[in-house]
Design a protein around this motif. Sequence first.
Motif, PDB file in Angstrom:
ATOM      1  N   GLU A  36       0.812  -1.213  -0.101  1.00 45.56           N
ATOM      2  CA  GLU A  36       0.137   0.224  -0.050  1.00 45.56           C
ATOM      3  C   GLU A  36       0.794   1.258   0.095  1.00 45.56           C
ATOM      4  O   GLU A  36       1.599   1.478   0.947  1.00 45.56           O
ATOM      5  CB  GLU A  36      -0.756  -0.120   1.186  1.00 45.56           C
ATOM      6  CG  GLU A  36      -2.145   0.867   1.331  1.00 45.56           C
ATOM      7  CD  GLU A  36      -2.884   0.514   2.516  1.00 45.56           C
ATOM      8  OE1 GLU A  36      -3.355   1.649   3.336  1.00 45.56           O
ATOM      9  OE2 GLU A  36      -3.132  -0.570   2.765  1.00 45.56           O
ATOM     10  N   HIS A  37       0.679   2.112  -0.791  1.00 43.14           N
ATOM     11  CA  HIS A  37       1.458   3.373  -1.067  1.00 43.14           C
ATOM     12  C   HIS A  37       0.342   4.685  -1.072  1.00 43.14           C
ATOM     13  O   HIS A  37      -0.478   4.662  -1.931  1.00 43.14           O
ATOM     14  CB  HIS A  37       2.300   3.208  -2.452  1.00 43.14           C
ATOM     15  CG  HIS A  37       3.120   4.462  -2.311  1.00 43.14           C
ATOM     16  ND1 HIS A  37       4.533   4.370  -2.876  1.00 43.14           N
ATOM     17  CD2 HIS A  37       3.242   5.908  -2.103  1.00 43.14           C
ATOM     18  CE1 HIS A  37       5.155   5.424  -2.895  1.00 43.14           C
ATOM     19  NE2 HIS A  37       4.263   6.423  -2.350  1.00 43.14           N
ATOM     20  N   HIS A  38       0.631   5.607   0.005  1.00 44.52           N
ATOM     21  CA  HIS A  38      -0.257   6.742   0.162  1.00 44.52           C
ATOM     22  C   HIS A  38       0.923   7.893  -0.023  1.00 44.52           C
ATOM     23  O   HIS A  38       2.061   8.186   0.376  1.00 44.52           O
ATOM     24  CB  HIS A  38      -0.579   6.981   1.310  1.00 44.52           C
ATOM     25  CG  HIS A  38      -1.635   5.706   1.909  1.00 44.52           C
ATOM     26  ND1 HIS A  38      -2.602   5.949   2.862  1.00 44.52           N
ATOM     27  CD2 HIS A  38      -1.619   4.661   1.435  1.00 44.52           C
ATOM     28  CE1 HIS A  38      -3.292   4.943   3.240  1.00 44.52           C
ATOM     29  NE2 HIS A  38      -2.550   3.944   2.561  1.00 44.52           N
ATOM     30  N   SER A  39       0.266   9.031  -1.181  1.00 45.75           N
ATOM     31  CA  SER A  39       1.130  10.127  -1.266  1.00 45.75           C
ATOM     32  C   SER A  39       0.339  11.382  -1.563  1.00 45.75           C
ATOM     33  O   SER A  39      -0.923  11.203  -2.168  1.00 45.75           O
ATOM     34  CB  SER A  39       2.261   9.846  -2.151  1.00 45.75           C
ATOM     35  OG  SER A  39       1.647   9.729  -3.598  1.00 45.75           O
ATOM     36  N   PHE A  40       0.741  12.504  -1.359  1.00 45.85           N
ATOM     37  CA  PHE A  40       0.276  13.622  -1.840  1.00 45.85           C
ATOM     38  C   PHE A  40       1.104  14.381  -2.963  1.00 45.85           C
ATOM     39  O   PHE A  40       2.311  14.109  -2.559  1.00 45.85           O
ATOM     40  CB  PHE A  40      -0.112  14.649  -0.806  1.00 45.85           C
ATOM     41  CG  PHE A  40      -1.293  14.367   0.049  1.00 45.85           C
ATOM     42  CD1 PHE A  40      -2.565  14.888  -0.607  1.00 45.85           C
ATOM     43  CD2 PHE A  40      -1.450  14.151   1.438  1.00 45.85           C
ATOM     44  CE1 PHE A  40      -3.968  14.507   0.160  1.00 45.85           C
ATOM     45  CE2 PHE A  40      -2.519  13.680   2.085  1.00 45.85           C
ATOM     46  CZ  PHE A  40      -3.615  13.946   1.464  1.00 45.85           C
TER      47      PHE A  40
END
Length: 131
Positions: free
Chosen positions: A124-128
């Motif tokens: 899982e990868h979250h970024s802004f």
Amino acid sequence: MSDDEWQIRALITRWADAVHRGDLDTVLDQHAEDLVMYNVPAPYEGLRGLTAYRAIWPPFFAWQAAGARFDIDTLDVTAGHDVAYAHALLRCGTPEELAECPGLRLRLTFGLRKERGRWLIAHEHHSFPHD
């Protein structure tokens, strides 16, 4: 849409709804024990395993309970026989943050694998975006 793509779409939608509700058991439910996650906040080298993944959610749930949103805007899924990936854009922020920057989206990428007929999130990868 294939049955696997439908199952993964349902899994991610259920996960996002659980995040929004602060339901930790459901957030964890479809994740592999050896999960690797890269998140917006530190640690920058990411985290590994469900114990570390479990620990990141309570502060996020507390922030979100103050009125923040966590809503899927777009979700695309590509599934093979036993591996798949998905990417999504979410509205994630307080009403003030989203009013100030209405196009801001949290970017999510998921790597999944099928084990004993069940899809699990293994990455899982979250970024802004960084301006």
